[in-house]
Design a protein around this motif. Structure first.
Motif, PDB file in Angstrom:
ATOM      1  N   ILE A   1      20.370 -11.603  -5.022  1.00 48.16           N
ATOM      2  CA  ILE A   1      21.032 -12.677  -5.775  1.00 48.16           C
ATOM      3  C   ILE A   1      20.388 -14.012  -5.408  1.00 48.16           C
ATOM      4  CG2 ILE A   1      23.235 -13.836  -6.220  1.00 48.16           C
ATOM      5  CD1 ILE A   1      24.494 -11.079  -5.232  1.00 48.16           C
ATOM      6  N   GLN A   2      20.058 -14.776  -6.418  1.00 43.49           N
ATOM      7  CA  GLN A   2      19.449 -16.087  -6.205  1.00 43.49           C
ATOM      8  C   GLN A   2      20.387 -17.187  -6.679  1.00 43.49           C
ATOM      9  OE1 GLN A   2      15.171 -17.055  -7.225  1.00 43.49           O
ATOM     10  NE2 GLN A   2      16.199 -18.257  -8.801  1.00 43.49           N
ATOM     11  N   GLY A   3      20.680 -18.146  -5.835  1.00 47.48           N
ATOM     12  CA  GLY A   3      21.524 -19.278  -6.226  1.00 47.48           C
ATOM     13  C   GLY A   3      22.298 -19.809  -5.026  1.00 47.48           C
TER      14      GLY A   3
ATOM     15  N   LYS B   1      28.258 -12.179   2.234  1.00 47.86           N
ATOM     16  CA  LYS B   1      28.590 -11.339   3.380  1.00 47.86           C
ATOM     17  C   LYS B   1      27.428 -10.475   3.856  1.00 47.86           C
ATOM     18  CE  LYS B   1      32.768 -12.853   3.531  1.00 47.86           C
ATOM     19  NZ  LYS B   1      32.445 -14.281   3.505  1.00 47.86           N
ATOM     20  N   GLY B   2      26.487 -10.152   2.961  1.00 45.39           N
ATOM     21  CA  GLY B   2      25.367  -9.293   3.344  1.00 45.39           C
ATOM     22  C   GLY B   2      24.374 -10.038   4.211  1.00 45.39           C
ATOM     23  N   ASP B   3      23.530  -9.285   4.929  1.00 42.37           N
ATOM     24  CA  ASP B   3      22.517  -9.964   5.741  1.00 42.37           C
ATOM     25  C   ASP B   3      21.161  -9.974   5.042  1.00 42.37           C
ATOM     26  OD1 ASP B   3      21.785  -7.262   8.110  1.00 42.37           O
ATOM     27  OD2 ASP B   3      22.113  -7.274   5.951  1.00 42.37           O
ATOM     28  N   THR B   4      21.069  -9.320   3.880  1.00 42.45           N
ATOM     29  CA  THR B   4      19.817  -9.370   3.121  1.00 42.45           C
ATOM     30  C   THR B   4      20.151  -9.593   1.650  1.00 42.45           C
ATOM     31  OG1 THR B   4      19.835  -7.008   2.673  1.00 42.45           O
ATOM     32  CG2 THR B   4      18.689  -7.717   4.661  1.00 42.45           C
ATOM     33  N   GLY B   5      19.130  -9.890   0.889  1.00 35.70           N
ATOM     34  CA  GLY B   5      19.308  -9.925  -0.557  1.00 35.70           C
ATOM     35  C   GLY B   5      19.809 -11.231  -1.133  1.00 35.70           C
ATOM     36  N   HIS B   6      19.727 -12.333  -0.375  1.00 39.74           N
ATOM     37  CA  HIS B   6      20.118 -13.635  -0.937  1.00 39.74           C
ATOM     38  C   HIS B   6      18.966 -14.621  -0.814  1.00 39.74           C
ATOM     39  CE1 HIS B   6      22.605 -17.591  -0.670  1.00 39.74           C
ATOM     40  NE2 HIS B   6      22.268 -17.328  -1.919  1.00 39.74           N
ATOM     41  N   ILE B   7      18.614 -15.240  -1.945  1.00 37.15           N
ATOM     42  CA  ILE B   7      17.651 -16.343  -1.971  1.00 37.15           C
ATOM     43  C   ILE B   7      18.430 -17.594  -2.360  1.00 37.15           C
ATOM     44  CG2 ILE B   7      15.571 -17.298  -3.054  1.00 37.15           C
ATOM     45  CD1 ILE B   7      16.086 -13.638  -3.446  1.00 37.15           C
ATOM     46  N   PHE B   8      18.443 -18.587  -1.480  1.00 36.59           N
ATOM     47  CA  PHE B   8      19.178 -19.821  -1.773  1.00 36.59           C
ATOM     48  C   PHE B   8      18.406 -20.631  -2.813  1.00 36.59           C
ATOM     49  CE2 PHE B   8      21.423 -23.728  -1.344  1.00 36.59           C
ATOM     50  CZ  PHE B   8      22.618 -23.452  -0.694  1.00 36.59           C
TER      51      PHE B   8
END
Length: 344
Positions: A281-283, A309-316
């Motif tokens: 998810i990006q945002g 909540k996850g430790d992977t899979g996020h792009i700010f």
């Protein structure tokens, strides 16, 4: 190549939450304004690989960003199709020869990459300048978004012409969208061959459609692009971003894309619960937060990070592009805050 941005897209562990910002190379930077003045105008800047590289690198040199994005424009493909793109001061992009008839659509060339070599030269020039500092994002507009400009003749508030075609002549619109999807596949394929490490498809105007029309006239063609590009480059991550697309997240995440971009009208935690097991998810910080004080920017960054909540899979990222009158110092505050809070 091991970068937090690529790892996050592939849902692998990261050392911290990676960040890049839509329009990170742009008018809020004084050095960008100087280079654009040197180029003469916006499209001359886009069409000069060395200057496009220079402005792509400006935010990378200034801030601790985790990815660079090709400096170009979503309207390069319609421009190469011969519609006569020009920019009027204060009014945005316009086309001298907008699409009005079936004959106009049939006359559009199927192959336009030969007229877009400046983009591919830009990608390879930037890739060479970046080295191992950061991955490079290539991009395109979505077929629906490109079609809105091509039929309306420029920006629109009502989308009256394209929606009239959608309801009155749907097969005609489908023909245009299919042609555009094929052009986008070839365009993105060549960007990867030239050195792009990941890809974005910007569906700026997908949110103006009803649910079924979004699926039929926008997402179906982005699905075709994902399938077409993945057939050639299965390991190149692709992110889809539909502005105001929060009500279609399940369908977007089922296209086979690796990442879904979200704007600030949805809660990151809700999105993670809906689709976080499928895609990165990006945002999604509201771009207007960049007008706030450094203390408030830091607090708002923490709010976004705390939702995930996850430790992977996020792009700010911001929920849309950074605006031209933002203080560049606030961009530094944003980037540093994301890294500081996420590393903990």
């Amino acid at each position: 190549m091991s970068f937090d941005y690529i790892n996050a897209l592939l849902k692998k562990p990261t050392t911290r939450t990676p960040i890049w910002v839509m329009r990170q190379a742009g008018r809020y930077l004084p050095e960008y304004r100087a280079t654009r003045k040197q180029a003469g105008d916006f499209m001359s800047l886009c069409k000069n690989p060395e200057l496009a590289c220079e402005v792509t690198m400006q935010p990378i040199d200034r801030f601790d960003l985790d990815a660079a994005i090709l400096f170009s424009d979503i309207l390069t493909i319609p421009d190469a199709m011969g519609l006569g793109l020009y920019f009027s001061e204060g009014e945005g992009p316009k086309f001298e020869r907008p699409i009005q008839t079936l004959a106009d659509i049939e006359a559009i060339p199927a192959e336009v990459n030969n007229d877009l070599t400046y983009v591919f030269d830009g990608v390879s020039t930037i890739k060479s300048a970046l080295g191992t500092r950061a991955p490079l994002i290539g991009f395109s507009g979505s077929p629906w978004t490109l079609a809105t400009y091509m039929i309306e003749g420029g920006s629109s508030k009502t989308f009256a012409k394209i929606k009239a075609m959608l309801f009155n002549e749907p097969q005609m619109l489908h023909l245009l969208l299919d042609k555009l999807a094929n052009s986008v596949i070839a365009y993105l394929d060549q960007q990867v061959q030239s050195g792009a490490d990941s890809l974005m498809v910007f569906d700026t105007w997908g949110g103006v459609l009803s649910k079924q029309n979004y699926l039929d006239f926008s997402l179906d063609y982005m699905q075709k692009i994902v399938s077409g590009v993945k057939a050639k480059h299965p390991n190149t991550p692709i992110t889809l971003f539909s502005k105001n697309g929060g009500k279609h997240l399940g369908e977007i995440s089922a296209t086979g894309c690796d990442g879904v971009g979200i704007d600030w009208t949805v809660e990151l935690g809700d999105v993670e619960r809906q689709i976080g097991d499928k895609v990165a998810i990006q945002g999604n910080l509201d771009p207007a937060v960049m007008y706030a004080t450094p203390e408030i920017i830091r607090a708002e960054v923490k709010k976004v990070l705390d939702q995930f909540k996850g430790d992977t899979g996020h792009i700010f990222n911001l929920g849309h592009g950074i605006t031209p009158d933002v203080d560049p110092e606030n961009m530094k505050v944003l980037v540093d805050a994301v890294h500081e809070f996420s590393a903990k």
